[in-house]
Design a protein around this motif. Structure first.
Motif, PDB file in Angstrom:
ATOM      1  N   GLY A  76      -9.484  -7.251  -4.018  1.00 31.12           N
ATOM      2  CA  GLY A  76      -9.180  -7.971  -2.729  1.00 31.12           C
ATOM      3  C   GLY A  76      -8.102  -7.354  -2.413  1.00 31.12           C
ATOM      4  O   GLY A  76      -7.705  -7.215  -1.574  1.00 31.12           O
ATOM      5  N   MET A  77      -7.305  -6.607  -3.574  1.00 30.97           N
ATOM      6  CA  MET A  77      -5.979  -6.145  -2.841  1.00 30.97           C
ATOM      7  C   MET A  77      -6.315  -4.546  -2.162  1.00 30.97           C
ATOM      8  O   MET A  77      -5.727  -3.998  -0.862  1.00 30.97           O
ATOM      9  CB  MET A  77      -5.123  -4.840  -4.540  1.00 30.97           C
ATOM     10  CG  MET A  77      -4.411  -6.012  -4.773  1.00 30.97           C
ATOM     11  SD  MET A  77      -4.645  -5.671  -6.563  1.00 30.97           S
ATOM     12  CE  MET A  77      -3.808  -4.169  -6.528  1.00 30.97           C
ATOM     13  N   VAL A  78      -7.663  -4.364  -2.156  1.00 33.15           N
ATOM     14  CA  VAL A  78      -7.980  -2.681  -1.540  1.00 33.15           C
ATOM     15  C   VAL A  78      -8.291  -3.886   0.224  1.00 33.15           C
ATOM     16  O   VAL A  78      -7.947  -2.728   1.284  1.00 33.15           O
ATOM     17  CB  VAL A  78      -9.435  -2.578  -1.973  1.00 33.15           C
ATOM     18  CG1 VAL A  78     -10.410  -1.463  -0.716  1.00 33.15           C
ATOM     19  CG2 VAL A  78      -9.317  -1.427  -3.014  1.00 33.15           C
ATOM     20  N   PHE A  79      -8.199  -4.861  -0.004  1.00 30.04           N
ATOM     21  CA  PHE A  79      -8.654  -5.012   1.420  1.00 30.04           C
ATOM     22  C   PHE A  79      -7.213  -5.572   1.788  1.00 30.04           C
ATOM     23  O   PHE A  79      -6.967  -7.179   2.532  1.00 30.04           O
ATOM     24  CB  PHE A  79      -9.691  -6.214   1.770  1.00 30.04           C
ATOM     25  CG  PHE A  79     -10.890  -5.087   1.486  1.00 30.04           C
ATOM     26  CD1 PHE A  79     -11.262  -4.457   2.631  1.00 30.04           C
ATOM     27  CD2 PHE A  79     -12.046  -5.951   0.451  1.00 30.04           C
ATOM     28  CE1 PHE A  79     -12.862  -3.726   3.035  1.00 30.04           C
ATOM     29  CE2 PHE A  79     -13.478  -5.477   0.558  1.00 30.04           C
ATOM     30  CZ  PHE A  79     -13.399  -4.138   1.172  1.00 30.04           C
ATOM     31  N   GLY A  80      -6.575  -5.681   1.080  1.00 35.28           N
ATOM     32  CA  GLY A  80      -5.134  -5.883   1.873  1.00 35.28           C
ATOM     33  C   GLY A  80      -3.952  -7.742   1.086  1.00 35.28           C
ATOM     34  O   GLY A  80      -3.376  -8.133   1.003  1.00 35.28           O
ATOM     35  N   LYS A  81      -4.591  -7.344  -0.429  1.00 34.89           N
ATOM     36  CA  LYS A  81      -4.071  -8.834  -1.115  1.00 34.89           C
ATOM     37  C   LYS A  81      -2.816  -8.438  -1.780  1.00 34.89           C
ATOM     38  O   LYS A  81      -3.074  -7.654  -2.410  1.00 34.89           O
ATOM     39  CB  LYS A  81      -5.130  -9.430  -1.796  1.00 34.89           C
ATOM     40  CG  LYS A  81      -4.863 -10.521  -2.802  1.00 34.89           C
ATOM     41  CD  LYS A  81      -6.113 -10.801  -3.442  1.00 34.89           C
ATOM     42  CE  LYS A  81      -5.022 -12.210  -4.567  1.00 34.89           C
ATOM     43  NZ  LYS A  81      -6.377 -12.512  -5.757  1.00 34.89           N
ATOM     44  N   GLY A  82      -1.602  -8.866  -1.297  1.00 36.15           N
ATOM     45  CA  GLY A  82      -0.536  -8.883  -1.791  1.00 36.15           C
ATOM     46  C   GLY A  82       0.209  -7.390  -1.985  1.00 36.15           C
ATOM     47  O   GLY A  82       0.838  -6.958  -3.490  1.00 36.15           O
ATOM     48  N   LEU A  83      -0.043  -6.803  -1.064  1.00 39.64           N
ATOM     49  CA  LEU A  83       0.085  -4.745  -1.189  1.00 39.64           C
ATOM     50  C   LEU A  83       1.893  -4.678  -0.622  1.00 39.64           C
ATOM     51  O   LEU A  83       2.088  -5.965   0.100  1.00 39.64           O
ATOM     52  CB  LEU A  83      -0.850  -3.921  -0.492  1.00 39.64           C
ATOM     53  CG  LEU A  83      -2.133  -4.160  -0.463  1.00 39.64           C
ATOM     54  CD1 LEU A  83      -2.670  -2.947   0.587  1.00 39.64           C
ATOM     55  CD2 LEU A  83      -2.350  -3.817  -1.679  1.00 39.64           C
ATOM     56  N   PHE A  84       2.112  -4.114  -1.311  1.00 37.36           N
ATOM     57  CA  PHE A  84       3.609  -4.019  -0.830  1.00 37.36           C
ATOM     58  C   PHE A  84       3.525  -3.327   0.589  1.00 37.36           C
ATOM     59  O   PHE A  84       5.051  -2.898   0.975  1.00 37.36           O
ATOM     60  CB  PHE A  84       4.390  -2.296  -1.915  1.00 37.36           C
ATOM     61  CG  PHE A  84       4.812  -3.424  -2.826  1.00 37.36           C
ATOM     62  CD1 PHE A  84       5.371  -4.038  -3.932  1.00 37.36           C
ATOM     63  CD2 PHE A  84       4.673  -2.387  -3.774  1.00 37.36           C
ATOM     64  CE1 PHE A  84       5.791  -5.311  -4.877  1.00 37.36           C
ATOM     65  CE2 PHE A  84       4.109  -2.572  -5.478  1.00 37.36           C
ATOM     66  CZ  PHE A  84       5.461  -4.209  -5.597  1.00 37.36           C
ATOM     67  N   ASN A  85       2.791  -2.866   0.837  1.00 36.66           N
ATOM     68  CA  ASN A  85       2.540  -2.339   2.062  1.00 36.66           C
ATOM     69  C   ASN A  85       1.313  -2.127   2.912  1.00 36.66           C
ATOM     70  O   ASN A  85       0.381  -2.009   2.977  1.00 36.66           O
ATOM     71  CB  ASN A  85       2.938  -0.614   2.140  1.00 36.66           C
ATOM     72  CG  ASN A  85       3.226  -0.107   3.329  1.00 36.66           C
ATOM     73  OD1 ASN A  85       3.190  -0.414   4.312  1.00 36.66           O
ATOM     74  ND2 ASN A  85       3.789   1.143   3.343  1.00 36.66           N
ATOM     75  N   TRP A  86       1.374  -2.237   4.511  1.00 39.72           N
ATOM     76  CA  TRP A  86      -0.129  -2.995   5.282  1.00 39.72           C
ATOM     77  C   TRP A  86      -0.209  -1.634   5.904  1.00 39.72           C
ATOM     78  O   TRP A  86      -1.198  -1.242   6.927  1.00 39.72           O
ATOM     79  CB  TRP A  86      -0.327  -4.435   5.151  1.00 39.72           C
ATOM     80  CG  TRP A  86      -0.552  -5.011   4.825  1.00 39.72           C
ATOM     81  CD1 TRP A  86      -1.375  -4.668   3.603  1.00 39.72           C
ATOM     82  CD2 TRP A  86       0.354  -6.333   4.249  1.00 39.72           C
ATOM     83  NE1 TRP A  86      -1.373  -6.322   3.144  1.00 39.72           N
ATOM     84  CE2 TRP A  86      -0.093  -7.068   2.703  1.00 39.72           C
ATOM     85  CE3 TRP A  86       1.758  -7.362   4.853  1.00 39.72           C
ATOM     86  CZ2 TRP A  86       0.127  -8.098   2.521  1.00 39.72           C
ATOM     87  CZ3 TRP A  86       1.740  -8.101   4.582  1.00 39.72           C
ATOM     88  CH2 TRP A  86       1.268  -8.804   3.017  1.00 39.72           C
ATOM     89  N   ASP A  87       0.521  -0.322   6.217  1.00 43.99           N
ATOM     90  CA  ASP A  87       0.136   0.207   7.449  1.00 43.99           C
ATOM     91  C   ASP A  87      -1.331   0.835   7.575  1.00 43.99           C
ATOM     92  O   ASP A  87      -1.425   0.577   8.465  1.00 43.99           O
ATOM     93  CB  ASP A  87       1.206   1.185   7.044  1.00 43.99           C
ATOM     94  CG  ASP A  87       3.044   1.269   7.433  1.00 43.99           C
ATOM     95  OD1 ASP A  87       3.072  -0.164   7.479  1.00 43.99           O
ATOM     96  OD2 ASP A  87       3.740   1.553   6.958  1.00 43.99           O
ATOM     97  N   PHE A  88      -1.580   1.146   5.718  1.00 41.82           N
ATOM     98  CA  PHE A  88      -2.240   2.089   6.319  1.00 41.82           C
ATOM     99  C   PHE A  88      -3.997   1.077   6.647  1.00 41.82           C
ATOM    100  O   PHE A  88      -4.477   1.750   7.891  1.00 41.82           O
ATOM    101  CB  PHE A  88      -3.120   2.230   5.204  1.00 41.82           C
ATOM    102  CG  PHE A  88      -4.515   3.368   4.820  1.00 41.82           C
ATOM    103  CD1 PHE A  88      -5.062   4.234   5.597  1.00 41.82           C
ATOM    104  CD2 PHE A  88      -5.199   2.836   3.529  1.00 41.82           C
ATOM    105  CE1 PHE A  88      -6.345   5.102   5.222  1.00 41.82           C
ATOM    106  CE2 PHE A  88      -6.596   3.348   3.476  1.00 41.82           C
ATOM    107  CZ  PHE A  88      -6.803   4.551   4.728  1.00 41.82           C
ATOM    108  N   LEU A  89      -3.772   0.219   6.029  1.00 36.33           N
ATOM    109  CA  LEU A  89      -5.143  -1.379   6.873  1.00 36.33           C
ATOM    110  C   LEU A  89      -4.901  -1.348   8.332  1.00 36.33           C
ATOM    111  O   LEU A  89      -6.114  -1.616   8.558  1.00 36.33           O
ATOM    112  CB  LEU A  89      -4.586  -2.263   5.746  1.00 36.33           C
ATOM    113  CG  LEU A  89      -4.888  -2.211   4.611  1.00 36.33           C
ATOM    114  CD1 LEU A  89      -5.947  -3.286   3.145  1.00 36.33           C
ATOM    115  CD2 LEU A  89      -6.790  -1.645   4.408  1.00 36.33           C
ATOM    116  N   ARG A  90      -3.232  -2.189   8.451  1.00 36.77           N
ATOM    117  CA  ARG A  90      -3.728  -1.750   9.806  1.00 36.77           C
ATOM    118  C   ARG A  90      -3.583  -0.675  10.407  1.00 36.77           C
ATOM    119  O   ARG A  90      -4.607  -1.091  11.857  1.00 36.77           O
ATOM    120  CB  ARG A  90      -1.796  -2.294  10.317  1.00 36.77           C
ATOM    121  CG  ARG A  90      -1.401  -3.621   9.550  1.00 36.77           C
ATOM    122  CD  ARG A  90      -0.429  -3.972  10.473  1.00 36.77           C
ATOM    123  NE  ARG A  90       0.324  -5.322   9.953  1.00 36.77           N
ATOM    124  CZ  ARG A  90       1.644  -5.767   9.230  1.00 36.77           C
ATOM    125  NH1 ARG A  90       2.343  -4.785   9.281  1.00 36.77           N
ATOM    126  NH2 ARG A  90       1.324  -6.973   9.053  1.00 36.77           N
TER     127      ARG A  90
END
Lengths: 255, 119, 104, 482
Positions: A76-90
């Motif tokens: 889930g975190m690899v797909f953005g669950k509760g990360l500190f920073n979403w720049d890479f995923l965005r």
């Protein structure tokens, strides 16, 4: 990165050495009976594998439940669950409009998928509940049910899937399964002082109604149910995460 | 040939093949498949350890006398270990597949030397 | 090994001020003394003239290859190909050592 | 009643709860409460064996076998778990000052704490493998939390190699199971000492060493670990490095217990000493070349891991005690240094050349970080000195004076790069403007508190090392090899 020919030779040689070592040590195995003698002579439930899995080595099974939970969490975190920073995923999910591509399959597969899925689910429930008497158990049954779900999802696409589990529901189911396992262990600890003690009966009442002549089943069926719920929810969640974009878009705060 | 020895040879071959794939193939998905082959080899080693000549499946059915049954039953311990290891392998696999999806979207290639380059 | 050549190398890497050059030189010295002390230890344990000769040769090669630090840094990169290369070499080396020692 | 399993079970339980409610508003409060609970945990167990499910020792053909899973608690393990939980608590406390904190972080930290304490406590090899894998996946998850591309990449690398190493480790466990018929470490060691060694046992030893090198971050796996430590937030690196140090200690002890008395051990010792010396030298040389403060600290971790492994690999009582003591000390001062790096990163940047003159902006923090640095180099009033002295003594008494020389050289290297970093970050003159910029950033009390507590512990352990050593020495003599 260029690899020179010397390096190729060195790496091949060392691979050969290590491979030969591994092969030689597996080839020369001579099995010593050791503690297996005990496991084959004492009958707790008719399915001896289940007995080892949930009675003697129940704590390993707990650890393995937990690794599935961790894995679902990390996926889930690899797909953005509760990360500190979403720049890479965005950046990666830039052009997505947050919609899943649900093409589905041809009608033949769709027609066959539903009864197959239902059959698999029923079989899975049977396998979980009879895990202590017949071949099977929590993992196998849970894997069957989640296979049914995946089959339906692949055939119809995620949007029009006839078997619908929401993401939140699966998460709750998974947490519930693992918590059931942990808490049954704690109950054993309160009653006997040993964690995951297999309580046979409380005040003379057997914990799980079972036909006579198959030994004291104790809490093993409940542990099976807990593991089954956890495996079915865990594997389904992982599959959902791997096929769906919508969850990512929701996680990274877009749509 | 002895069935157990044949299983051990197969298992050793699987592990070595998996290691070959892991070290020498430059494709993320193939590397992951190789890892799962190593894991299968290890599982096969464990299962083959529980083998007994002419043995029973470790599920007791009252038609056989228990003494006879327990003398000829396959060892249950390695099978239990394998069950645990399968789930562990599946969990690792899930995370790695998720990561390779993200990197594929970014680089549009599955080459390990491109995805996991020096930085 | 002269300081100027070392400084030039460091400048090519993008960090040529005196602090970094000093640090780099120390690294070089540590690597070299590691080679020397390691050979001392090995030759004392195995006590063979051959090993000593090979050791002196290795020190000589080390002197010739100077500066070692930059090669060393390249080998320690986190490129997956290099990492797998060294892991494979490691596996081969320890399996050779253990199985040979075991067969005695 | 012996509540030993609760050390593992309570963090696991709470990890599930935290991962379920990860978006709750009260996460910060709950995390703080959880941190308090963690402090109590190491006190729960009683010394001695603990049999899961009530399955104790059975005698099969006159040989005692443990039929279930066995945990044992002794002063050594208690000290390790206390250190682990302390650092976990501090990291959890610091994390509440982060923006965008979510339950996933707390859940992962708790999962890691539980799995590493299980690895320390367990006497069962398969159970160790299961929790080792949880620790591996947790560490990858904690790195992914940072959310940058490099973080994803290093987690991917770590998992790819880790799955390989984990499978190899399991194969080793399986081979040992086939050779001895048991999974309990003590039973296995007893059986191995009785029977002649077969190629299977050699293979198992080989595979355990691979697992050890991966779990503990010895070469050639050190580049993976360095990536992990340097790509995540520095305060997360504090807990990550504690995990891998303690896994290193636990696995080393397992190898000593299994193969200690066997004729093969001489070779094994050679291999392990070589690996640890490589770790020491490689870590130091690479740290000297770094510009990024986080990477410098990460390589320093690798080189200190080499010290820990060196002490344990010697196999003498003094060596084992010195190694474990250094591991504990290292966990303390290194966490302090990583927390300091977190403050530096928050104020300006992790690249040492871009910072400078921080001394004027925050004298207290500077002083504390200086203390931690001195401890890490091994200057007398601090704990690093005590354990390094002990290590040098142990190496001398094991008749390897060359290694002492090498240790000294490596220490000098450590001194050099630590002081270089200190000069560039804190002492180098900077402009008035930059100073004003520094002063605008508020440093939370929690950070200073954690830093201060760790430095205080460093000084206390440096002045009274017997507090820990008395608890370790009897165990060291028990495990040690003749």
């Amino acid at each position: 990165m260029k690899i020179t020919i010397t390096r190729e030779i060195a790496v091949s040689l060392s691979f050969l050495l290590f491979g030969a070592g591994v092969f030689y040590s597996i080839y020369s195995i001579e099995v010593v009976e050791g503690v297996n003698a005990l496991y084959t002579q004492v009958m707790i439930v008719p399915n001896f594998v289940t007995a080892v899995l949930f009675d003697w080595r129940g704590f390993d099974t707990l650890g393995e439940c937990l690794i599935l939970i961790t894995s679902v969490l990390v996926t889930g975190m690899v797909f953005g669950k509760g990360l500190f920073n979403w720049d890479f995923l965005r950046e990666v999910y830039r052009e997505e409009d947050g919609k899943d591509v649900d093409l589905g399959f041809t009608p033949i597969i769709k027609v066959l998928a539903v009864p197959m899925a239902v059959l698999l689910m029923v079989l899975g429930v049977v396998v979980i509940l009879g895990g202590h008497i017949t071949p099977g158990g929590g993992f196998q049954g849970g894997a069957l049910i989640s296979a049914a779900y995946v089959l339906a999802m692949v055939a119809f696409g995620r949007g029009r899937c006839p078997v619908r589990f929401t993401h939140r529901f699966l998460e709750s189911l998974e947490s519930f399964g693992a918590l059931l396992f942990l808490i049954l262990g704690l109950i054993g600890m309160i009653l006997s002082g040993y964690y995951l003690f297999n309580i046979r009966e409380i005040y003379g009442i057997p914990l799980f109604p079972s036909p006579p002549g198959i030994g004291d089943v104790g809490i093993i069926p409940y542990l099976n149910i807990g593991v089954g719920l956890k495996v079915l929810a865990g594997l389904s969640t992982i599959t959902t995460l791997l096929v769906s974009h919508r969850i990512v878009s929701k996680n990274i705060g877009r749509g | 040939m002895d069935l157990q020895l044949a299983s051990f040879i197969t298992a050793g071959a699987l592990v070595v093949l998996g290691l070959y794939g892991f070290f020498f193939v430059d494709n993320v998905i193939k590397k992951i498949i190789a890892l799962s082959i190593i894991s299968s080899g290890v599982n096969l080693t464990l299962v083959a350890m529980g083998y007994r000549e002419g043995g029973y499946v470790p599920i007791y059915i009252p038609t056989v006398e228990f003494q006879v049954f327990s003398k000829h039953m396959a060892y249950p311990l390695p099978q239990a270990l394998v069950l645990t290891n399968i789930v562990i392998g599946a969990s690792m696999l899930a995370v790695m597949l998720a990561l390779s999806i993200v990197f594929y979207r970014k680089y549009r290639t599955l080459k390990t030397s491109v995805i996991l380059k020096e930085d | 090994m002269d300081y100027d050549r070392f400084k030039k190398e460091m400048e090519r890497e993008g960090s040529g001020d005196s602090v970094s050059v000093g640090a780099g030189l120390t690294g070089e010295l540590i690597l070299y003394s590691f080679l020397v002390t390691g050979l001392f230890l090995l030759s004392r344990i195995f006590g063979k003239v051959l090993l000593a000769t090979v050791g002196i040769l290795a020190i000589g090669i080390g002197l010739h290859m100077m500066p070692m630090v930059f090669r060393f840094k390249r080998e320690n990169s986190n490129h997956i190909v290099l990492q797998l290369f060294w892991i494979s070499i490691f596996l081969g080396a320890i399996s050779m050592i253990i199985f040979i020692a075991g067969s005695r | 009643m012996n509540l030993l399993p609760l050390i593992v079970v309570i963090p696991l339980l709470m990890a599930i709860v935290f991962s379920y409610i990860y978006r709750s508003k009260y996460i910060r409060l709950l995390t703080l409460l959880m941190a308090l609970v963690l402090l109590v945990l190491p006190l729960l167990g009683l010394y001695g064996p603990y049999f899961f499910g009530g399955h104790g020792v059975v005698y099969i053909e006159g040989m005692p076998f443990v039929s279930g899973i066995l945990y044992t608690l002794n002063p050594l393990k208690e000290t390790l778990i206390f250190t682990l939980m302390l650092i976990g608590v501090l990291v959890l406390i610091i994390s509440t000052r982060e923006e965008r904190l979510s339950g996933t972080f707390t859940a992962l930290v708790l999962m890691g704490l539980a799995s590493v304490s299980a690895v320390i406590l367990t006497e069962d090899l398969f159970n160790l493998y299961v929790f080792y894998e949880i620790a591996a996946i947790t560490q990858a998850g904690l790195v992914i939390l940072a959310g940058r591309e490099e973080a994803y990449r290093s987690a991917f690398r770590y998992l790819l190699v880790g799955t390989m190493a984990g499978s190899i480790l399991l194969l080793g466990v399986g081979l040992l199971l086939s050779a001895t018929g048991s999974l309990n470490i003590v039973d296995m060691g007893r059986y191995l000492a009785l029977k002649p060694l077969t190629p299977t046992v050699y293979g198992a030893l080989l595979m355990l060493i691979v697992g050890l090198a991966y779990g503990g971050g010895l070469p050639p796996f050190h580049t993976l670990k360095v990536d992990l430590y340097s790509r995540t937030k520095p305060f997360v690196a504090a807990i990550l490095q504690t995990y891998s140090k303690f896994i290193l200690i636990a696995l080393m002890l397992v190898i000593l217990k299994l193969f200690g008395g066997l004729p093969i051990f001489n070779t094994t010792r050679g291999v392990l000493i070589a690996l640890s010396v490589f770790a020491m030298v490689f870590g130091t040389v690479m740290a000297l070349l770094q510009d990024d403060y986080r990477r410098l600290l990460a390589y320093h971790t690798v080189s200190q891991g080499g010290y820990v492994a060196l002490g344990l690999a010697l196999g003498t009582p003094l060596g084992i005690v010195a190694g474990i003591f250094h591991g504990i000390n290292h966990a303390l001062y290194k966490s302090a240094l990583f927390i300091g790096a977190h403050i530096v990163e928050k104020i300006k940047s992790p690249y040492m050349r871009e910072v400078g003159g921080l001394l004027l902006a925050m004298p207290t923090v500077t002083f504390l970080i200086l203390c931690a640095k001195l401890a890490s180099i091994g200057i007398p009033p601090f704990n690093g000195f005590q354990s390094k002295l002990l290590l040098a003594e142990a190496v001398m008494s094991a008749d390897m004076p060359e290694l002492v020389i090498l240790m000294l050289i490596v220490s000098i290297g450590t001194f050099l790069y630590m002081m270089k970093a200190f000069y560039l970050i804190f002492l180098k003159p900077c402009s008035e403007e930059q100073l004003r910029e520094y002063r605008e950033v508020r440093i939370s009390k929690y950070h200073i508190f954690s830093l201060g507590l760790l430095v205080l512990l460093c000084i206390v352990l440096g002045l009274y090392p017997d507090m820990v050593l008395d608890r370790l020495l009897p165990l060291g003599e028990e495990i040690a090899i003749e």
